[in-house]
Design a protein around this motif. Structure first.
Motif, mmCIF file in Angstrom:
data_model
loop_
_atom_site.group_PDB
_atom_site.id
_atom_site.type_symbol
_atom_site.label_atom_id
_atom_site.label_comp_id
_atom_site.label_asym_id
_atom_site.label_seq_id
_atom_site.Cartn_x
_atom_site.Cartn_y
_atom_site.Cartn_z
ATOM 1 N N LEU A 14 0.832 -1.198 0.000
ATOM 2 C CA LEU A 14 0.000 0.000 0.000
ATOM 3 C C LEU A 14 0.868 1.249 0.000
ATOM 4 O O LEU A 14 1.891 1.305 0.682
ATOM 5 C CB LEU A 14 -0.894 0.019 1.245
ATOM 6 N N CYS A 15 0.428 2.242 -0.749
ATOM 7 C CA CYS A 15 1.012 3.579 -0.684
ATOM 8 C C CYS A 15 0.044 4.427 0.129
ATOM 9 O O CYS A 15 -1.105 4.629 -0.285
ATOM 10 C CB CYS A 15 1.185 4.154 -2.090
ATOM 11 N N CYS A 16 0.471 4.885 1.282
ATOM 12 C CA CYS A 16 -0.419 5.577 2.212
ATOM 13 C C CYS A 16 -0.065 7.059 2.335
ATOM 14 O O CYS A 16 1.084 7.472 2.122
ATOM 15 C CB CYS A 16 -0.358 4.923 3.587
ATOM 16 N N GLU A 17 -1.069 7.847 2.698
ATOM 17 C CA GLU A 17 -0.862 9.264 2.971
ATOM 18 C C GLU A 17 -0.039 9.411 4.247
ATOM 19 O O GLU A 17 -0.412 8.859 5.293
ATOM 20 C CB GLU A 17 -2.203 9.968 3.162
ATOM 21 N N PRO A 18 1.083 10.136 4.191
ATOM 22 C CA PRO A 18 1.911 10.268 5.395
ATOM 23 C C PRO A 18 1.176 10.869 6.587
ATOM 24 O O PRO A 18 1.388 10.441 7.721
ATOM 25 C CB PRO A 18 3.051 11.186 4.932
ATOM 26 N N ALA A 19 0.288 11.837 6.346
ATOM 27 C CA ALA A 19 -0.336 12.550 7.459
ATOM 28 C C ALA A 19 -1.533 11.830 8.058
ATOM 29 O O ALA A 19 -1.837 12.007 9.241
ATOM 30 C CB ALA A 19 -0.764 13.950 6.998
ATOM 31 N N THR A 20 -2.220 11.016 7.251
ATOM 32 C CA THR A 20 -3.477 10.422 7.714
ATOM 33 C C THR A 20 -3.486 8.901 7.695
ATOM 34 O O THR A 20 -4.330 8.285 8.364
ATOM 35 C CB THR A 20 -4.639 10.903 6.840
ATOM 36 N N GLY A 21 -2.610 8.275 6.909
ATOM 37 C CA GLY A 21 -2.626 6.831 6.755
ATOM 38 C C GLY A 21 -3.626 6.338 5.729
ATOM 39 O O GLY A 21 -3.739 5.129 5.500
ATOM 40 N N GLY A 22 -4.391 7.243 5.101
ATOM 41 C CA GLY A 22 -5.316 6.846 4.043
ATOM 42 C C GLY A 22 -4.573 6.232 2.872
ATOM 43 O O GLY A 22 -3.382 6.487 2.658
ATOM 44 N N VAL A 23 -5.268 5.400 2.101
ATOM 45 C CA VAL A 23 -4.620 4.635 1.034
ATOM 46 C C VAL A 23 -4.645 5.417 -0.279
ATOM 47 O O VAL A 23 -5.701 5.589 -0.894
ATOM 48 C CB VAL A 23 -5.299 3.259 0.863
ATOM 49 N N VAL A 24 -3.482 5.885 -0.697
ATOM 50 C CA VAL A 24 -3.331 6.531 -1.998
ATOM 51 C C VAL A 24 -3.525 5.504 -3.116
ATOM 52 O O VAL A 24 -4.144 5.790 -4.142
ATOM 53 C CB VAL A 24 -1.942 7.195 -2.113
ATOM 54 N N ASP A 25 -3.007 4.299 -2.903
ATOM 55 C CA ASP A 25 -3.193 3.220 -3.868
ATOM 56 C C ASP A 25 -2.760 1.906 -3.237
ATOM 57 O O ASP A 25 -1.955 1.885 -2.303
ATOM 58 C CB ASP A 25 -2.369 3.474 -5.131
ATOM 59 N N ASP A 26 -3.330 0.818 -3.757
ATOM 60 C CA ASP A 26 -2.790 -0.509 -3.427
ATOM 61 C C ASP A 26 -2.062 -1.028 -4.659
ATOM 62 O O ASP A 26 -2.454 -0.772 -5.798
ATOM 63 C CB ASP A 26 -3.862 -1.468 -2.920
ATOM 64 N N ILE A 27 -0.971 -1.746 -4.421
ATOM 65 C CA ILE A 27 0.040 -2.014 -5.440
ATOM 66 C C ILE A 27 0.542 -3.443 -5.278
ATOM 67 O O ILE A 27 0.617 -3.956 -4.155
ATOM 68 C CB ILE A 27 1.239 -1.034 -5.257
ATOM 69 N N ILE A 28 0.910 -4.065 -6.389
ATOM 70 C CA ILE A 28 1.695 -5.297 -6.321
ATOM 71 C C ILE A 28 3.148 -4.941 -6.623
ATOM 72 O O ILE A 28 3.444 -4.327 -7.650
ATOM 73 C CB ILE A 28 1.198 -6.359 -7.315
ATOM 74 N N ALA A 29 4.045 -5.293 -5.721
ATOM 75 C CA ALA A 29 5.483 -5.051 -5.900
ATOM 76 C C ALA A 29 6.163 -6.361 -6.281
ATOM 77 O O ALA A 29 5.986 -7.375 -5.599
ATOM 78 C CB ALA A 29 6.089 -4.497 -4.620
ATOM 79 N N TYR A 30 6.928 -6.335 -7.356
ATOM 80 C CA TYR A 30 7.665 -7.501 -7.841
ATOM 81 C C TYR A 30 9.146 -7.252 -7.584
ATOM 82 O O TYR A 30 9.741 -6.336 -8.156
ATOM 83 C CB TYR A 30 7.413 -7.717 -9.339
ATOM 84 N N ARG A 31 9.713 -8.060 -6.705
ATOM 85 C CA ARG A 31 11.114 -7.863 -6.316
ATOM 86 C C ARG A 31 12.013 -8.706 -7.222
ATOM 87 O O ARG A 31 12.061 -9.931 -7.115
ATOM 88 C CB ARG A 31 11.321 -8.248 -4.853
ATOM 89 N N TYR A 32 12.711 -8.040 -8.130
ATOM 90 C CA TYR A 32 13.665 -8.715 -9.000
ATOM 91 C C TYR A 32 15.002 -8.914 -8.291
ATOM 92 O O TYR A 32 15.631 -9.965 -8.409
ATOM 93 C CB TYR A 32 13.890 -7.891 -10.274
ATOM 94 N N ALA A 33 15.437 -7.883 -7.592
ATOM 95 C CA ALA A 33 16.734 -7.911 -6.907
ATOM 96 C C ALA A 33 16.761 -6.735 -5.941
ATOM 97 O O ALA A 33 15.839 -5.921 -5.904
ATOM 98 C CB ALA A 33 17.880 -7.800 -7.923
ATOM 99 N N ASP A 34 17.829 -6.648 -5.170
ATOM 100 C CA ASP A 34 17.943 -5.538 -4.231
ATOM 101 C C ASP A 34 17.960 -4.193 -4.946
ATOM 102 O O ASP A 34 17.589 -3.170 -4.347
ATOM 103 C CB ASP A 34 19.224 -5.676 -3.400
ATOM 104 N N ASP A 35 18.369 -4.200 -6.226
ATOM 105 C CA ASP A 35 18.461 -2.946 -6.974
ATOM 106 C C ASP A 35 17.389 -2.813 -8.049
ATOM 107 O O ASP A 35 17.506 -1.977 -8.948
ATOM 108 C CB ASP A 35 19.852 -2.800 -7.605
ATOM 109 N N HIS A 36 16.320 -3.610 -7.948
ATOM 110 C CA HIS A 36 15.327 -3.612 -9.031
ATOM 111 C C HIS A 36 13.967 -4.077 -8.504
ATOM 112 O O HIS A 36 13.804 -5.232 -8.106
ATOM 113 C CB HIS A 36 15.818 -4.532 -10.158
#
Length: 382
Positions: free
Chosen positions: A105-127
C-alpha cells in the motif's frame, strides 16, 4: 479506480479526455466487446454471448482471459532500490526475496489513508517493478520520484507493457501447452519467452482462482494474446471483461481502490492491515496508522449477504433499526451463490458480529442482509 458499476446496462459517461487504448483493442472490437471508461482507458466491460455471468462462470469452472493493460507499470532501479521502496510503501518488502511478489500500500503520510494498493515484484535488491492501479500510477510515480535519493531512478512504464490475466482451474494447462512456466508458487514470477517475445509470467490475479498474469512488451503483445487464445481453445477459454472481473473479486472480498480503499479509508478500516509492516521503522503513514491501531478503527469493512432477492449497490445506506451505521462500498449479484453480496464500511461502535442482520436502503425499500466474513466463495488461488 473502477469507474463502472457492475450493472452492465448502466455505463458512466466518457470524459472529455481521449481514453488510452490497450494493445489488444482491435481484438476486442473484432470480438464485439462492450466498452467502458476505466481509469483513463477504454476497456472491455463484457463480450456478447452471455455477458458477465457467462464470463464469471467460465473463470470459476474453466478458464478465462482478461485484458488488464490499464494497470500501471513502474520501475525503481539503482543501488538500494528495494530498501527505498520498503521505506515508502506499507508492507515489509524484506519478507520476500528475488522472484517474489507482494501486495502493498502507498499511504498518505499525514493520515494513513490509502493513496493506492500495489503489487510489488522484487527482482533484486536494486530492481523493483510495481503495478499500481490505472488512475493512480502517475501519482504513485510522482511520490516515489520526489522521495528517491540520488542514484535511484523511478520510471513510469505505463504504456510500455500490456498485461493480461489467464485465470481459472484450467489456466495452468493452457500456459503449459505453450511451454510457459506454470509450477512456480503463488505470488511469484518467472521470465519466459514465447515465439521470440520476452515476457514475465506472474502467479497473481484478482479472481480468487488459480491463475497467472502475463506482462508483455506492448509491441509484441498481440501475438502472445493470440497464441494463448489458440492454446486455450481445447479448454473453452473465454475472453472476459472487467464486469466479470468485478463480480469475481467481490465474491473474494478483495478491496477495490476508489470504493473499498481510498485516501479517506485507511488499511485498518479497509481490513488490509495484514499488508502493513507494523514493525518496520519507516513507511509513509506509519505514525497515524500506529495511533489508529492502538485506538481501534472507527469503522471497518464488513461483508453482507442478502437474505432475500435484493441486490446491493455502492453508496446504499446500511441501518440497524433507525440508525444509519455505514454504507455499501461494493455491491453486486453473486453469480456463484445466486444472491446479492456487498462490502460495506460500518461503524465499529455498532458492535456487529458475523451472523447479525442489518437493513440496506435499496431505492427507498429496506432489505435485510446478514453480516458475514468474506470471502463469500472459497478461494482456489493456490
Amino acid at each position: 479506480m473502477l469507474t463502472i458499476r457492475t450493472d452492465p446496462g448502466k455505463l458512466p459517461p466518457m470524459t472529455d479526455a481521449v481514453p488510452l487504448l490497450s494493445p489488444f483493442h482491435d481484438r476486442h472490437v473484432a470480438l464485439g466487446a462492450k466498452f467502458a471508461p476505466f481509469g483513463g482507458w477504454e476497456m472491455p466491460l463484457e463480450y456478447p454471448g452471455g455477458g458477465v455471468i457467462r464470463e464469471h462462470t467460465a473463470v470459476r469452472t474453466g478458464v478465462g482471459i482478461f485484458d488488464v493493460s490499464h494497470l500501471g507499470k513502474a520501475r525503481v532501479r539503482g543501488a538500494g532500490a528495494a530498501a527505498f521502496v520498503n521505506s515508502c510503501l506499507a508492507n515489509d518488502l524484506d519478507r520476500i526475496g528475488a522472484g517474489q511478489a507482494q501486495y502493498t500500500l502507498c499511504c498518505e503520510p499525514a493520515t494513513g489513508g490509502v493513496v493506492d494498493d500495489i503489487i510489488a515484484y522484487r527482482y533484486a535488491d536494486d530492481h523493483v517493478f510495481l503495478i499500481p492501479n490505472a488512475a493512480n500510477t502517475a501519482e504513485v510515480v510522482r511520490r516515489l520520484a520526489a522521495a528517491a535519493p540520488a542514484g535511484l531512478t523511478v520510471t513510469d512504464e505505463h504504456t510500455g507493457h500490456a498485461i493480461f490475466a489467464v485465470q481459472g482451474p484450467s489456466s495452468a494447462a493452457v500456459l503449459a501447452a505453450l511451454g510457459l512456466p506454470t509450477e512456480h508458487d503463488y505470488m511469484s514470477f518467472e521470465p519466459a519467452t514465447l515465439d521470440g517475445v520476452d515476457l514475465v509470467v506472474c502467479r497473481t490475479g484478482y479472481t480468487g482462482e488459480h491463475g497467472y498474469e502475463l506482462v508483455v512488451p506492448a509491441d509484441g503483445a498481440g501475438a502472445v494474446w493470440d497464441a494463448v487464445l489458440a492454446a486455450g481453445a481445447p479448454f473453452d477459454i473465454l475472453p472476459c471483461g472487467l464486469g466479470a472481473r468485478d463480480t469475481l473479486r467481490t465474491e473474494m472480498g478483495y478491496a477495490l481502490h476508489g470504493q473499498d480503499l481510498g485516501p479517506d479509508i485507511t488499511p485498518l478500516q479497509g481490513r488490509v492491515g495484514w499488508a502493513v509492516g507494523w514493525n518496520k521503522p519507516e513507511f509513509w503513514g506509519r505514525e497515524p496508522l500506529l495511533a489508529e491501531k492502538a485506538e481501534g478503527p472507527r469503522r471497518t469493512l464488513r461483508g453482507l449477504e442478502a437474505v432475500g432477492r435484493a441486490i446491493p449497490r455502492p453508496h446504499m445506506t446500511v441501518y440497524v433499526g433507525d440508525e444509519a451505521i455505514g454504507e455499501i462500498t461494493s455491491g453486486t449479484f453473486s453469480p456463484t451463490k445466486k444472491v446479492g453480496i456487498a462490502l460495506a464500511l460500518l461503524d465499529t461502535a455498532a458492535g456487529l458480529k458475523d451472523g447479525d442482520t442489518v437493513e440496506v436502503d435499496i431505492r427507498g425499500r429496506r432489505a435485510e442482509m446478514k453480516v458475514v466474513k468474506p470471502p463469500f466463495v472459497t478461494p482456489s488461488v493456490r
